[in-house]
Each structure stands twice: as C-alpha cells, then as structure tokens.
Design a protein around this motif. Structure first.
Motif, PDB file in Angstrom:
ATOM      1  N   ARG A 187      -8.207 114.788  -1.753  1.00 53.32           N
ATOM      2  CA  ARG A 187      -7.317 115.757  -2.395  1.00 53.32           C
ATOM      3  C   ARG A 187      -7.189 117.040  -1.573  1.00 53.32           C
ATOM      4  O   ARG A 187      -6.471 117.956  -1.972  1.00 53.32           O
ATOM      5  CB  ARG A 187      -7.842 116.105  -3.797  1.00 53.32           C
ATOM      6  N   ASP A 188      -7.893 117.125  -0.458  1.00 58.83           N
ATOM      7  CA  ASP A 188      -7.873 118.347   0.354  1.00 58.83           C
ATOM      8  C   ASP A 188      -6.528 118.492   1.071  1.00 58.83           C
ATOM      9  O   ASP A 188      -5.985 117.524   1.617  1.00 58.83           O
ATOM     10  CB  ASP A 188      -9.008 118.337   1.375  1.00 58.83           C
ATOM     11  N   ARG A 189      -6.034 119.721   1.069  1.00 62.63           N
ATOM     12  CA  ARG A 189      -4.794 120.065   1.771  1.00 62.63           C
ATOM     13  C   ARG A 189      -5.057 121.357   2.527  1.00 62.63           C
ATOM     14  O   ARG A 189      -4.634 122.441   2.112  1.00 62.63           O
ATOM     15  CB  ARG A 189      -3.638 120.239   0.773  1.00 62.63           C
ATOM     16  N   TYR A 190      -5.765 121.231   3.617  1.00 67.41           N
ATOM     17  CA  TYR A 190      -6.182 122.433   4.335  1.00 67.41           C
ATOM     18  C   TYR A 190      -5.001 123.250   4.824  1.00 67.41           C
ATOM     19  O   TYR A 190      -5.096 124.482   4.958  1.00 67.41           O
ATOM     20  CB  TYR A 190      -7.103 122.081   5.510  1.00 67.41           C
ATOM     21  N   ASP A 191      -3.874 122.605   5.049  1.00 66.45           N
ATOM     22  CA  ASP A 191      -2.704 123.347   5.546  1.00 66.45           C
ATOM     23  C   ASP A 191      -2.291 124.478   4.604  1.00 66.45           C
ATOM     24  O   ASP A 191      -1.652 125.447   5.042  1.00 66.45           O
ATOM     25  CB  ASP A 191      -1.520 122.394   5.762  1.00 66.45           C
ATOM     26  N   THR A 192      -2.657 124.394   3.328  1.00 64.17           N
ATOM     27  CA  THR A 192      -2.288 125.442   2.374  1.00 64.17           C
ATOM     28  C   THR A 192      -3.062 126.735   2.597  1.00 64.17           C
ATOM     29  O   THR A 192      -2.648 127.799   2.114  1.00 64.17           O
ATOM     30  CB  THR A 192      -2.521 124.969   0.924  1.00 64.17           C
ATOM     31  N   VAL A 193      -4.193 126.658   3.307  1.00 67.51           N
ATOM     32  CA  VAL A 193      -4.998 127.858   3.565  1.00 67.51           C
ATOM     33  C   VAL A 193      -5.223 128.071   5.060  1.00 67.51           C
ATOM     34  O   VAL A 193      -5.992 128.949   5.458  1.00 67.51           O
ATOM     35  CB  VAL A 193      -6.360 127.798   2.842  1.00 67.51           C
ATOM     36  N   ALA A 194      -4.571 127.270   5.876  1.00 70.67           N
ATOM     37  CA  ALA A 194      -4.826 127.305   7.319  1.00 70.67           C
ATOM     38  C   ALA A 194      -4.476 128.661   7.918  1.00 70.67           C
ATOM     39  O   ALA A 194      -3.600 129.378   7.427  1.00 70.67           O
ATOM     40  CB  ALA A 194      -4.030 126.204   8.013  1.00 70.67           C
ATOM     41  N   GLY A 195      -5.166 128.988   8.987  1.00 70.51           N
ATOM     42  CA  GLY A 195      -4.922 130.241   9.691  1.00 70.51           C
ATOM     43  C   GLY A 195      -6.168 131.097   9.742  1.00 70.51           C
ATOM     44  O   GLY A 195      -7.138 130.880   9.002  1.00 70.51           O
ATOM     45  N   VAL A 196      -6.139 132.077  10.619  1.00 70.57           N
ATOM     46  CA  VAL A 196      -7.290 132.951  10.807  1.00 70.57           C
ATOM     47  C   VAL A 196      -7.448 133.863   9.594  1.00 70.57           C
ATOM     48  O   VAL A 196      -6.496 134.530   9.187  1.00 70.57           O
ATOM     49  CB  VAL A 196      -7.117 133.792  12.084  1.00 70.57           C
ATOM     50  N   PRO A 197      -8.640 133.909   8.973  1.00 70.58           N
ATOM     51  CA  PRO A 197      -8.842 134.813   7.835  1.00 70.58           C
ATOM     52  C   PRO A 197      -8.879 136.262   8.296  1.00 70.58           C
ATOM     53  O   PRO A 197      -8.935 136.553   9.493  1.00 70.58           O
ATOM     54  CB  PRO A 197     -10.198 134.371   7.279  1.00 70.58           C
ATOM     55  N   ASN A 198      -8.847 137.163   7.351  1.00 70.86           N
ATOM     56  CA  ASN A 198      -8.767 138.602   7.632  1.00 70.86           C
ATOM     57  C   ASN A 198      -9.864 139.019   8.622  1.00 70.86           C
ATOM     58  O   ASN A 198     -11.055 138.948   8.314  1.00 70.86           O
ATOM     59  CB  ASN A 198      -8.929 139.377   6.324  1.00 70.86           C
ATOM     60  N   PRO A 199      -9.489 139.495   9.813  1.00 71.40           N
ATOM     61  CA  PRO A 199     -10.503 139.894  10.797  1.00 71.40           C
ATOM     62  C   PRO A 199     -11.278 141.138  10.394  1.00 71.40           C
ATOM     63  O   PRO A 199     -12.312 141.440  10.989  1.00 71.40           O
ATOM     64  CB  PRO A 199      -9.672 140.128  12.062  1.00 71.40           C
ATOM     65  N   LEU A 200     -10.786 141.859   9.383  1.00 69.38           N
ATOM     66  CA  LEU A 200     -11.483 143.062   8.928  1.00 69.38           C
ATOM     67  C   LEU A 200     -12.561 142.759   7.884  1.00 69.38           C
ATOM     68  O   LEU A 200     -13.306 143.651   7.500  1.00 69.38           O
ATOM     69  CB  LEU A 200     -10.474 144.063   8.354  1.00 69.38           C
ATOM     70  N   ALA A 201     -12.612 141.509   7.446  1.00 70.47           N
ATOM     71  CA  ALA A 201     -13.612 141.134   6.435  1.00 70.47           C
ATOM     72  C   ALA A 201     -15.010 141.141   7.038  1.00 70.47           C
ATOM     73  O   ALA A 201     -15.200 140.885   8.231  1.00 70.47           O
ATOM     74  CB  ALA A 201     -13.283 139.761   5.864  1.00 70.47           C
ATOM     75  N   ASP A 202     -16.006 141.411   6.192  1.00 68.86           N
ATOM     76  CA  ASP A 202     -17.406 141.338   6.615  1.00 68.86           C
ATOM     77  C   ASP A 202     -17.936 139.911   6.581  1.00 68.86           C
ATOM     78  O   ASP A 202     -18.935 139.597   7.228  1.00 68.86           O
ATOM     79  CB  ASP A 202     -18.277 142.201   5.693  1.00 68.86           C
ATOM     80  N   LEU A 203     -17.258 139.055   5.799  1.00 75.90           N
ATOM     81  CA  LEU A 203     -17.648 137.651   5.683  1.00 75.90           C
ATOM     82  C   LEU A 203     -16.402 136.820   5.452  1.00 75.90           C
ATOM     83  O   LEU A 203     -15.600 137.120   4.564  1.00 75.90           O
ATOM     84  CB  LEU A 203     -18.619 137.453   4.512  1.00 75.90           C
TER      85      LEU A 203
END
Length: 319
Positions: A187-203
């Motif tokens: 059931r995984d659809r990684y394309d829905t969240v794909a991309g580099v996460p916020n670089p300003l995040a601590d985690l």
C-alpha cells in the motif's frame, strides 16, 4: 526392551517434555514479559536539544488482554516528548476502546502514527512455513475498524503521516516527518512524500510499518536522518546465540530489531513490538517491548564506520 531402545525412548520423552516446557514458557511467560528498551541515537542536527521519543508498535490488541493494557498505561510515566506508533494496533473488531484506554495519557502527548496490515484486516491462521517464503500469497481476514482508531488518535492530537509530510516542534526541536502506508500489503506510495525534507529541521523523521528495503532506500535517498518501523516482532521466535529465524519481510536478520544504519547517513530503528497474533501467541528469546529513544545531536559527518553509528541500547522492565 533392549537397552538401546530404552535410551531412545527416554531421549524422545525428554525431548517431548522439553518441547512442552518451551511452548508453555513462550506462550504463558515470555509473551507477557513486557520490557522497556532504552536506546540513544545521534541523529539530530548539531546544537539541537536532546529529546525522548517513545516508539511503540504491533500491539495486536484484543479486548481481554489486561496485562498488556495495564503495562501500556504505565508508559506515560516516562513522560516522552514524542510518541511514535508504527502500526498493527488491532487484532479484534472490538479492540479500539481497549487500545485507546491502554494508551491513556500518551494520547495527550505529541504523537505521530502510520497503520499496518492488522489495523486494516484481522489476523487469520497461517501455515508457519509460509514465513520462510518472503513472497507468499497474503491471506486477509475480516476488515477492522481502522477509521474509528484513526479518528480516536487524531481527535486527541496525534498526527497521521500516512502519505503526507508534517512538521511539528517538540521540546524545542523542529521535526520534518513523513510516512507511507503499509508496504507489507504493497500500500506504500512513496511518490506522495518524495523529495528532500526541510533542510532547516533539526530532525528528518520517516515512518513505515514494515521495514521494506525499497522504502528505506527512498527515505535514505531523500536524506532522512531516522526511520522508525515495526512489523517484524523481532523475529518473535528466536534461537539462543543465533537470533531471529525469519523477519517476515525483505530486511536482513541483522536488522530485525533495534538500531542499525541504512545507507550512508540514515539511521533505522525497528521495534520488536508489544503483541503477537492471537493465532501465534508465543515469543521465545524475544520479549515484547517498547523503546524509549533518546535522540541527541549527531557528530560531524565523516566516512562510514560501523553499523550502529554510535547507538547504544539497554533494557529495563517497567512493572
């Protein structure tokens, strides 16, 4: 009866007795020997504040499991900064109230969750030999009230990260999170969240129920610092000095539970889980557990050296 036959008969009787004792121990004692594991993982950005994350998974709850419910309720005393639930909460169509009541005060704390196959479908009896075939045909049970469980979680403030990105701040730590639906059911659809996460995040935190390599590879490619998963039950029935016999997914046995490294810079933590299927109510050399993760700043990145990247683990019993 010859002496040889007597020896063989006694040996067979001893083996049968040992098997009965082992099954009794695995199903009556170890299955209910709930354990808190504590692990320190260096995954935060330099300068970030330390936070404590309670990782729970695979409750497989049925309404009458009082010991499990009482133990879960006591986990709120740990006062975690964040609770992460990686799925398989249910094993019975009437278990939603038991799950909600057992989680108790934890639902009042910041929380993230994704669901697993046994949130959607009830477990069914299986031939245990199928676990040795990773691509065996899935047999699904009756639908479970996952929508009611989702509503109960979200009404109390937990965030569903299934196929969405969410950002939150916990104890002064900025977290960029994302999750996928259960890869065990494809059931995984990684394309829905794909991309580099916020670089300003601590985690940068990823969630999945089953730690399938195809999903872990994508989280690692996008630069997630930590991925949390469950599903494996730590092998559930393990052998002394050998460990898990099977993982019930495509991950290797060395990563069946606890912290490990995935790729150059991504850390993985797989929970051994708290419950079992009602059709396989036993654990051996693999106690049911929740994990309190202490997340600390990571050292400056350097050449890859070591599987666990400094993670340390201890074990304690919460009674």
């Amino acid at each position: 009866m010859s002496d040889t036959r007597k020896v063989l008969t006694r040996a067979a009787g001893g083996a049968a007795g040992a098997a009965v004792l082992g099954i009794g121990y695995a199903s009556l004692i170890e299955r209910n020997a709930f354990t808190l594991r504590e692990t320190t993982m260096p995954v935060l950005e330099p300068g970030a504040s330390t936070i404590r994350v309670l990782h729970i998974s695979d409750l497989h709850m049925t309404p009458g499991q009082r010991l499990k419910q009482n133990w879960l309720r006591e986990l709120d005393r740990l006062e975690p900064d964040l609770v992460v639930n990686t799925g398989d909460n249910l094993s019975h169509p009437k278990a939603v109230p038991a799950v909600v009541q057992a989680l108790g005060g934890l639902l009042a704390r910041p929380g993230l969750f994704v669901f697993g196959s046994n949130d959607y479908f009830a477990p069914v009896p299986k031939n245990p030999l199928k676990y040795f075939k990773k691509d065996h045909k899935r047999v699904l049970g009756d639908p479970l009230p996952w929508k009611d469980l989702r509503a109960a979680f979200t009404e109390r403030g937990w965030l569903d990260v299934t196929h969405v990105r969410r950002e939150l701040e916990v104890a002064g730590v900025r977290i960029a999170s994302a999750g996928v639906d259960d890869p065990h059911l494809k059931r995984d659809r990684y394309d829905t969240v794909a991309g580099v996460p916020n670089p300003l995040a601590d985690l940068r935190l990823g969630l999945t129920h089953s730690p399938e390599p195809r999903v872990l590879d994508q989280f690692a490619h996008d630069g997630y610092d930590l991925v949390l998963a469950g599903h494996t039950h730590g092998g559930q029935l393990c052998l002394p000095f050998y460990g898990a016999i099977v993982t019930n997914c495509n991950i290797d046995r060395s990563r069946v539970k606890g912290p490990s490294k995935w790729g150059a810079h991504t850390q993985l933590h797989v929970s051994a889980g708290i419950g079992t299927s009602p059709w396989a109510p036993a654990r051996f050399c693999c106690r049911p557990e929740a994990t309190l993760l202490t997340l600390i700043p990571a050292p400056p990145r350097k050449a890859d050296s070591g599987t666990n990247h400094g993670a340390s683990t201890s074990e304690a019993v919460v009674s």
